[in-house]
Design an enzyme around this catalytic site. Sequence first.
Site, PDB file in Angstrom:
ATOM      1  N   ASP A  89       0.651  -1.170   0.120  1.00 30.15           N
ATOM      2  CA  ASP A  89       0.240  -0.362  -0.335  1.00 30.15           C
ATOM      3  C   ASP A  89       1.432   1.293   0.303  1.00 30.15           C
ATOM      4  O   ASP A  89       1.769   1.827   0.933  1.00 30.15           O
ATOM      5  CB  ASP A  89      -0.719   0.063   0.957  1.00 30.15           C
ATOM      6  N   TYR A  94       2.520   9.918  -0.781  1.00 28.25           N
ATOM      7  CA  TYR A  94       4.188   9.616  -0.547  1.00 28.25           C
ATOM      8  C   TYR A  94       5.044   9.309  -0.220  1.00 28.25           C
ATOM      9  O   TYR A  94       6.767   9.459  -0.264  1.00 28.25           O
ATOM     10  CB  TYR A  94       3.907   7.890   0.861  1.00 28.25           C
ATOM     11  N   LYS A 123      -3.047   5.707  -3.740  1.00 32.69           N
ATOM     12  CA  LYS A 123      -4.379   7.236  -3.275  1.00 32.69           C
ATOM     13  C   LYS A 123      -4.518   7.826  -4.018  1.00 32.69           C
ATOM     14  O   LYS A 123      -3.453   7.603  -4.431  1.00 32.69           O
ATOM     15  CB  LYS A 123      -3.906   6.837  -1.568  1.00 32.69           C
ATOM     16  N   HIS A 154      -7.958   9.151  -0.350  1.00 31.47           N
ATOM     17  CA  HIS A 154      -7.146   9.568   0.809  1.00 31.47           C
ATOM     18  C   HIS A 154      -7.923   9.771   1.717  1.00 31.47           C
ATOM     19  O   HIS A 154      -7.693   9.596   3.244  1.00 31.47           O
ATOM     20  CB  HIS A 154      -5.678  10.579  -0.065  1.00 31.47           C
ATOM     21  N   ASN A 200      -9.977   7.626   5.908  1.00 35.17           N
ATOM     22  CA  ASN A 200     -10.208   8.198   7.126  1.00 35.17           C
ATOM     23  C   ASN A 200     -11.645   8.670   6.571  1.00 35.17           C
ATOM     24  O   ASN A 200     -12.038   9.675   7.238  1.00 35.17           O
ATOM     25  CB  ASN A 200      -9.148   9.663   6.883  1.00 35.17           C
ATOM     26  N   GLN A 221      -9.777   2.573   4.688  1.00 31.23           N
ATOM     27  CA  GLN A 221      -8.301   1.749   5.690  1.00 31.23           C
ATOM     28  C   GLN A 221      -8.463   3.130   6.720  1.00 31.23           C
ATOM     29  O   GLN A 221      -8.194   4.739   6.446  1.00 31.23           O
ATOM     30  CB  GLN A 221      -7.481   2.319   5.197  1.00 31.23           C
ATOM     31  N   ARG A 303      12.586  -5.931  12.189  1.00 29.82           N
ATOM     32  CA  ARG A 303      11.031  -6.205  12.633  1.00 29.82           C
ATOM     33  C   ARG A 303      10.449  -6.148  11.050  1.00 29.82           C
ATOM     34  O   ARG A 303       8.636  -6.566  12.076  1.00 29.82           O
ATOM     35  CB  ARG A 303      10.773  -4.450  12.767  1.00 29.82           C
ATOM     36  N   GLU A 306      10.236  -9.789  11.696  1.00 30.44           N
ATOM     37  CA  GLU A 306       9.306  -9.774  12.658  1.00 30.44           C
ATOM     38  C   GLU A 306       7.301  -9.584  12.814  1.00 30.44           C
ATOM     39  O   GLU A 306       6.698 -11.113  13.135  1.00 30.44           O
ATOM     40  CB  GLU A 306       9.726  -8.997  14.404  1.00 30.44           C
ATOM     41  N   ASN A 307       7.315  -8.624  12.330  1.00 26.49           N
ATOM     42  CA  ASN A 307       5.964  -8.168  11.746  1.00 26.49           C
ATOM     43  C   ASN A 307       4.629  -9.012  11.408  1.00 26.49           C
ATOM     44  O   ASN A 307       4.279  -9.195  10.989  1.00 26.49           O
ATOM     45  CB  ASN A 307       5.968  -7.094  11.564  1.00 26.49           C
TER      46      ASN A 307
END
Length: 312
Positions: A89, A94, A123, A154, A200, A221, A303, A306-307
């Site tokens: 995503d 971004y 988005k 968005h 949102n 989202q 991480r 891990e995630n």
Amino acid sequence: MAMVVASTPGGNSSRSSRDVHIDWINWVVRRRILGPVDQGHLVPKKEVPQVEKNGSKYGRTEYGKQNAVPPHQYEEMKTDVEVGYRHFDTASYYGSEGTLGGALKEAFQSGHIKREEVFVTTKLWDDKHDDPLATITKSLKNLQLEYVDLYLLHWHVRLRKGHTLPPKEEDFLPLDIKSTWQGMEKCFELGLTKAIGVSNFSCKKIEDLLKHAKIPTAANQVEMHPMWQQKKLREYCSKMKIQVCAFSPLGAPNTPWGSNMVMDSPVIKEIAQKHGKSIAQVVLRWEIEQGVCVIPKSYNKGRIIENFQVFD
């Protein structure tokens, strides 16, 4: 338990585009485990726990990156693919579409994954409401793709070109949600996206949108975590067959807009210690079991791995 795999939606020429749209997104969430990469969902190639929702079984996780992505994070995106994430995503705002597109292109060319094995979301930003079609066309060029799997509105606001962030009062323009959504529907009808959705949006905002929609929103989202569980919104979306995706699932710790309440919770810490898991893993697993897509955010290789290890 193995994930239920539904057949691809069949083609009945008498069915409406609304019905086809709903069938497609339902097929996707049955067939794929939405997991991370640019704000992303990916598909683990393994058996996963399932959650009963609206009479159907789903398994999903998602990891995402919500900020502009510096060039050095290209390697982190490649790590996402190697770990097993298959839903990515991103967003034009971004500044990360190009980086993600490059990482995916390399993965496709190497034969590591195929386009049909990944789920890509991007988005429409707030100053582009006047032309969703031109905006998604530019996003597809950045991503080096012929289509995205999900295109989101968005925010429920419209801003002028050249606005500041945070926006000033004079940056806001009147929002014509009917016109904007018609532009989103056009993107779907032209095959540039497989589904359209929002981000949102509250229950009331979704209700207002659906009054004008030929094609319903497939997803919403929003921020969600144990300290902000969004129960009312999730119940409404479940009733309306709208998939909820959770960004900032760990509470966005150590950021100006977030809180450390989730990661510092003594209750969650105790649960994590009992099960030999990290606090993040416990939180992500809980969110998956609520039937939502989860979008953790990390550029740290340890991480990222891990995630993903929340299915045992």
